[in-house]
Design a protein around this motif. Sequence first.
Motif, PDB file in Angstrom:
ATOM      1  N   TYR A  87       0.811  -1.211   0.000  1.00 32.53           N
ATOM      2  CA  TYR A  87       0.000   0.000   0.000  1.00 32.53           C
ATOM      3  C   TYR A  87       0.850   1.269   0.000  1.00 32.53           C
ATOM      4  O   TYR A  87       0.337   2.385  -0.148  1.00 32.53           O
ATOM      5  N   THR A  88       2.175   1.121   0.170  1.00 30.86           N
ATOM      6  CA  THR A  88       3.081   2.267   0.207  1.00 30.86           C
ATOM      7  C   THR A  88       3.194   2.882  -1.192  1.00 30.86           C
ATOM      8  O   THR A  88       3.425   2.182  -2.174  1.00 30.86           O
ATOM      9  N   ARG A  89       3.060   4.190  -1.265  1.00 31.70           N
ATOM     10  CA  ARG A  89       3.124   4.891  -2.547  1.00 31.70           C
ATOM     11  C   ARG A  89       4.540   5.387  -2.812  1.00 31.70           C
ATOM     12  O   ARG A  89       5.300   5.645  -1.882  1.00 31.70           O
ATOM     13  N   LEU A  90       4.869   5.547  -4.102  1.00 30.70           N
ATOM     14  CA  LEU A  90       6.190   6.079  -4.442  1.00 30.70           C
ATOM     15  C   LEU A  90       6.366   7.492  -3.879  1.00 30.70           C
ATOM     16  O   LEU A  90       7.465   7.867  -3.477  1.00 30.70           O
ATOM     17  N   ALA A  91       5.290   8.243  -3.832  1.00 29.41           N
ATOM     18  CA  ALA A  91       5.368   9.598  -3.266  1.00 29.41           C
ATOM     19  C   ALA A  91       5.771   9.546  -1.789  1.00 29.41           C
ATOM     20  O   ALA A  91       6.478  10.445  -1.300  1.00 29.41           O
ATOM     21  N   ASP A  92       5.325   8.516  -1.079  1.00 31.10           N
ATOM     22  CA  ASP A  92       5.725   8.353   0.320  1.00 31.10           C
ATOM     23  C   ASP A  92       7.235   8.141   0.426  1.00 31.10           C
ATOM     24  O   ASP A  92       7.896   8.713   1.298  1.00 31.10           O
ATOM     25  N   LEU A  93       7.751   7.306  -0.452  1.00 34.85           N
ATOM     26  CA  LEU A  93       9.180   7.004  -0.407  1.00 34.85           C
ATOM     27  C   LEU A  93      10.011   8.188  -0.879  1.00 34.85           C
ATOM     28  O   LEU A  93      11.138   8.397  -0.395  1.00 34.85           O
ATOM     29  N   ASP A  94       9.475   8.976  -1.792  1.00 37.61           N
ATOM     30  CA  ASP A  94      10.156  10.217  -2.181  1.00 37.61           C
ATOM     31  C   ASP A  94      10.247  11.156  -0.976  1.00 37.61           C
ATOM     32  O   ASP A  94      11.258  11.834  -0.773  1.00 37.61           O
ATOM     33  N   LYS A  95       9.178  11.172  -0.182  1.00 43.91           N
ATOM     34  CA  LYS A  95       9.178  12.002   1.030  1.00 43.91           C
ATOM     35  C   LYS A  95      10.240  11.516   2.010  1.00 43.91           C
ATOM     36  O   LYS A  95      10.943  12.321   2.637  1.00 43.91           O
ATOM     37  N   LEU A  96      10.384  10.199   2.122  1.00 46.09           N
ATOM     38  CA  LEU A  96      11.420   9.646   2.996  1.00 46.09           C
ATOM     39  C   LEU A  96      12.804  10.058   2.524  1.00 46.09           C
ATOM     40  O   LEU A  96      13.640  10.503   3.329  1.00 46.09           O
ATOM     41  N   VAL A  97      13.070   9.922   1.236  1.00 40.99           N
ATOM     42  CA  VAL A  97      14.375  10.296   0.690  1.00 40.99           C
ATOM     43  C   VAL A  97      14.622  11.785   0.901  1.00 40.99           C
ATOM     44  O   VAL A  97      15.730  12.201   1.267  1.00 40.99           O
TER      45      VAL A  97
END
Length: 445
Positions: free
Chosen positions: A415-425
């Motif tokens: 359910y994790t979105r790429l936008a979420d991971l961009d926010k993490l980076v």
Amino acid sequence: MNRSNSRRSFIKRGTALMGGAFSAYSLFNQLYAADWEAKNLQYAGISDLEMAENEDYWSMIQQGYTASSSPVMNLNNGGVSPSPLVVQQAVERYNQLSNQAPSYYMWRILDQGREPVREKLALLAGCDPEEVAINRNATEALNTVIYGLDLQKGDEVIGSKQDYPNMMQAWHQRAQREGIVYKQLLFDFPIEDDDTIVAAYREAISPKTKIIHVTHVINWVGQIMPVKKICRMAHEHGIEVIVDGAHSFGLLDFKIPDLEGDYFGTSLHKYLSAPIGTGMLWVKKEKIGKIWPLLCNGDPKSTDIRKFETLGTRSFPLEQGIGEALNFHNGIGAKRKEERIRFLKNYWAEKAVKIPGVRIHTSLKPEYSCAIAGVSLENMTPQRLEQNLLARFKIHTSPISYENIHCVRVSPHVYTRLADLDKLVGALTILAEKHDPRDLEKQGV
């Protein structure tokens, strides 16, 4: 509708639920099956590896999780994964039904639903249903074996200091009470060579070694261990193997017997996304009789796997919710799910490793990791990093400072979105910037 008719309507719906998660009336079939089938037909012929990057497909999956819209970004799915909405709804309905007359609906109705769940878990695990016991988590499953084995004073068990704490504590307790010898290896992960790991276990073996305890996926940093090779080596020496599969079942595409272990325990509330507080124990059929149940049973030497399920009163709604989690998982497909979650881990980690001052503590090769990766910054402790990610960016992770591992564990899910991971980076980029240590102290970093 009057109260009497309302109650009859509720019980009628509850009776339909008794068709189970594996009937045409399952919540999954009602809510998702048609749309998912259409989407699968749309992308027929595309490999699971290619599908890992298909955002159109995965946006459909994300909509099945309420966690996808949480105000806190959950990147600690390695701790406990949220259930899809369909699983939550199933548990709620079974709970409502139970509370109409608990002893009747729990013991006479819902208890009958355990066998279909056992069969479907066994189908996913690739084993005989008579080898599967349903319980509450990996700790209960593996402690059943750890305490159930007949070991004598001086018998040796080989494990690792990177095994899960509850399992290590169980072995330490047996050592204190009964005088068994508990040896623990210490690995410097990541390790990208199976032979190095297998050799470490082999070299620790002595004529008194009876058991090797190995963790399939190391919970601290996500290292995938060469379980099959360890099991084969152990069996050559007449040694049994206990496999901790808490972080592998429902994540990696494998069949339990193919690992060639003797015992396997897992939590179903991690990557299978079953209700929180559900687990599974697998015992090789011919070994069931010799394992004492963790809790009392009228026939403790029985060869019936159900002797490990005499838990007394527990949550039957949670058990039945496992069925809808299996439907959701199987609707995606085990291999497709594995590839997607590995893609998500690599998506952020491959970017983060390029940030000055950032270190990744996990291999990015597919054979050595999947969901979990550890990350650290030069300018702050794991605890400070975790605190900053949560306080400043609403990103939930897990800090680790244990033995030779010092990092923050990050573990996405489908359910994790790429936008979420961009926010993490982006957050890691900001936090990795060089500052005067005195300024950092003032900021609480």
